[in-house]
Write a protein that holds these residues in place. Structure first.
Motif, PDB file in Angstrom:
ATOM      1  N   GLY A  48       0.780  -1.224   0.000  1.00  0.00           N
ATOM      2  CA  GLY A  48       0.000   0.000   0.000  1.00  0.00           C
ATOM      3  C   GLY A  48       0.814   1.277   0.000  1.00  0.00           C
ATOM      4  O   GLY A  48       0.270   2.362   0.254  1.00  0.00           O
ATOM      5  N   LEU A  49       2.112   1.189  -0.293  1.00  0.00           N
ATOM      6  CA  LEU A  49       2.940   2.392  -0.279  1.00  0.00           C
ATOM      7  C   LEU A  49       2.523   3.372  -1.370  1.00  0.00           C
ATOM      8  O   LEU A  49       2.629   4.587  -1.185  1.00  0.00           O
ATOM      9  CB  LEU A  49       4.421   2.030  -0.443  1.00  0.00           C
ATOM     10  CG  LEU A  49       5.085   1.310   0.728  1.00  0.00           C
ATOM     11  CD1 LEU A  49       6.576   1.151   0.466  1.00  0.00           C
ATOM     12  CD2 LEU A  49       4.872   2.069   2.026  1.00  0.00           C
ATOM     13  N   SER A  50       2.079   2.850  -2.506  1.00  0.00           N
ATOM     14  CA  SER A  50       1.683   3.748  -3.594  1.00  0.00           C
ATOM     15  C   SER A  50       0.517   4.638  -3.163  1.00  0.00           C
ATOM     16  O   SER A  50       0.508   5.841  -3.431  1.00  0.00           O
ATOM     17  CB  SER A  50       1.321   2.932  -4.838  1.00  0.00           C
ATOM     18  OG  SER A  50       0.282   1.997  -4.540  1.00  0.00           O
ATOM     19  N   ARG A  51      -0.473   4.049  -2.489  1.00  0.00           N
ATOM     20  CA  ARG A  51      -1.606   4.851  -2.013  1.00  0.00           C
ATOM     21  C   ARG A  51      -1.165   5.804  -0.917  1.00  0.00           C
ATOM     22  O   ARG A  51      -1.647   6.950  -0.852  1.00  0.00           O
ATOM     23  CB  ARG A  51      -2.714   3.929  -1.504  1.00  0.00           C
ATOM     24  CG  ARG A  51      -3.919   4.665  -0.956  1.00  0.00           C
ATOM     25  CD  ARG A  51      -5.105   3.749  -0.778  1.00  0.00           C
ATOM     26  NE  ARG A  51      -5.611   3.286  -2.064  1.00  0.00           N
ATOM     27  CZ  ARG A  51      -6.429   3.998  -2.831  1.00  0.00           C
ATOM     28  NH1 ARG A  51      -6.824   5.209  -2.448  1.00  0.00           N
ATOM     29  NH2 ARG A  51      -6.848   3.513  -3.969  1.00  0.00           N
ATOM     30  N   THR A  87      -0.685  13.364  -8.460  1.00  0.00           N
ATOM     31  CA  THR A  87      -0.443  12.145  -9.231  1.00  0.00           C
ATOM     32  C   THR A  87       0.958  12.143  -9.819  1.00  0.00           C
ATOM     33  O   THR A  87       1.682  11.144  -9.731  1.00  0.00           O
ATOM     34  CB  THR A  87      -1.485  12.021 -10.360  1.00  0.00           C
ATOM     35  OG1 THR A  87      -2.790  11.974  -9.784  1.00  0.00           O
ATOM     36  CG2 THR A  87      -1.241  10.769 -11.183  1.00  0.00           C
ATOM     37  N   VAL A  88       1.359  13.275 -10.408  1.00  0.00           N
ATOM     38  CA  VAL A  88       2.705  13.365 -10.986  1.00  0.00           C
ATOM     39  C   VAL A  88       3.762  13.238  -9.892  1.00  0.00           C
ATOM     40  O   VAL A  88       4.749  12.516 -10.046  1.00  0.00           O
ATOM     41  CB  VAL A  88       2.865  14.692 -11.750  1.00  0.00           C
ATOM     42  CG1 VAL A  88       4.304  14.873 -12.217  1.00  0.00           C
ATOM     43  CG2 VAL A  88       1.923  14.740 -12.938  1.00  0.00           C
ATOM     44  N   GLY A  89       3.557  13.944  -8.771  1.00  0.00           N
ATOM     45  CA  GLY A  89       4.513  13.834  -7.681  1.00  0.00           C
ATOM     46  C   GLY A  89       4.586  12.436  -7.101  1.00  0.00           C
ATOM     47  O   GLY A  89       5.670  11.935  -6.787  1.00  0.00           O
ATOM     48  N   GLY A  90       3.413  11.793  -6.966  1.00  0.00           N
ATOM     49  CA  GLY A  90       3.413  10.420  -6.462  1.00  0.00           C
ATOM     50  C   GLY A  90       4.104   9.471  -7.408  1.00  0.00           C
ATOM     51  O   GLY A  90       4.811   8.554  -6.974  1.00  0.00           O
ATOM     52  N   CYS A  91       3.926   9.676  -8.706  1.00  0.00           N
ATOM     53  CA  CYS A  91       4.613   8.833  -9.690  1.00  0.00           C
ATOM     54  C   CYS A  91       6.121   8.995  -9.574  1.00  0.00           C
ATOM     55  O   CYS A  91       6.876   8.019  -9.706  1.00  0.00           O
ATOM     56  CB  CYS A  91       4.158   9.191 -11.102  1.00  0.00           C
ATOM     57  SG  CYS A  91       2.505   8.620 -11.539  1.00  0.00           S
ATOM     58  N   ALA A  92       6.582  10.233  -9.345  1.00  0.00           N
ATOM     59  CA  ALA A  92       8.016  10.470  -9.212  1.00  0.00           C
ATOM     60  C   ALA A  92       8.586   9.742  -7.999  1.00  0.00           C
ATOM     61  O   ALA A  92       9.652   9.115  -8.079  1.00  0.00           O
ATOM     62  CB  ALA A  92       8.285  11.964  -9.115  1.00  0.00           C
TER      63      ALA A  92
END
Length: 229
Positions: free
Chosen positions: A80-83, A104-109
């Motif tokens: 669950g780290l992505s969430r 979303t962009v920051g989380g993807c990075a």
């Protein structure tokens, strides 16, 4: 047979095999073995090349990091780290117009620095961020575009699987490649944020503002997101 002719025939055969739905790796192996046989005229060395190359790749210590990156990305997704990453950034940016796309962009990075893979990053945040953006009324173009653009950061933000492969092929020091990618990665994130901001200024309807989260929500997101570090 002329080597150039062999190369052209091999490229044509490769595209034919791919069009026939052969796996790309299998198609490349077949073309490589047959092409090597056409050059030397003997099957024995051509067939032994398959085993030699396979053993060489499996025993390459530099490439051993690639399956470890993929394994770490799988663990991060299952845990669950992505969430947690998405909710942490969203807690501080989500209330702004277009903030969910920026989150979303920051989380993807951030997630790309864990798994090192663009497809895995895009697929993961497609499940995490896309439903939330659609629920809040984000335009499909902005929602899908932010995930697609953020997913590419998985190959740019170090450590990256693509950088490892490139460094091995070009015989460069992998750590130097990672250091050289830091500034371009930061620049890519900043420019993505700027593009989202310009889009929502010109077309406010594509990204309705979300309610501002309270301190309790931000504190909870921060406590859950500490595991990423």
């Amino acid at each position: 047979m002329d080597p150039i002719t062999i190369v052209l025939l091999g490229m044509g055969a490769l595209f034919v095999l791919i069009a026939l739905h052969f796996p790309i790796g299998v198609a490349m192996a077949i073309v490589g073995v047959v092409g090597f046989w056409m050059q030397i005229g003997v099957w024995g060395p051509a067939l032994s090349l398959v085993g030699i190359e396979a053993v060489g790749l499996l025993t390459n210590t530099e490439l051993a990091v690639i399956p470890l990156f993929l394994l770490m990305g799988s663990f991060a997704t299952a845990g669950g780290l992505s969430r947690d990453i998405f909710e942490l950034i969203n807690a501080f940016l989500g209330h702004r117009r277009g903030g969910l796309a920026m989150a979303t962009v920051g989380g993807c990075a951030v997630f790309g620095s864990i798994c090192g893979s663009s497809p895995a990053t895009a697929a993961t945040f497609g499940r995490v961020a896309l439903p939330e953006m659609r629920r809040l009324g984000y335009a499909p173009t902005l929602a899908g575009g932010s995930i697609a653009a953020g997913g590419t950061l998985g190959s740019l933000v170090p450590p990256s699987i693509v950088m490892v492969i490139y460094a091995v092929i070009t015989e460069q020091f992998i750590l130097d490649m990672f250091v050289a990618a830091v500034i371009p990665a930061i620049l890519a994130v900043v420019l993505s944020f700027a593009l989202i901001w310009i889009m929502v200024v010109l077309r406010p309807r594509v990204a309705p503002p979300a309610p501002r989260p309270g301190r309790g929500i931000r504190g909870g997101a921060a406590r859950r997101g500490w595991r990423v570090g």
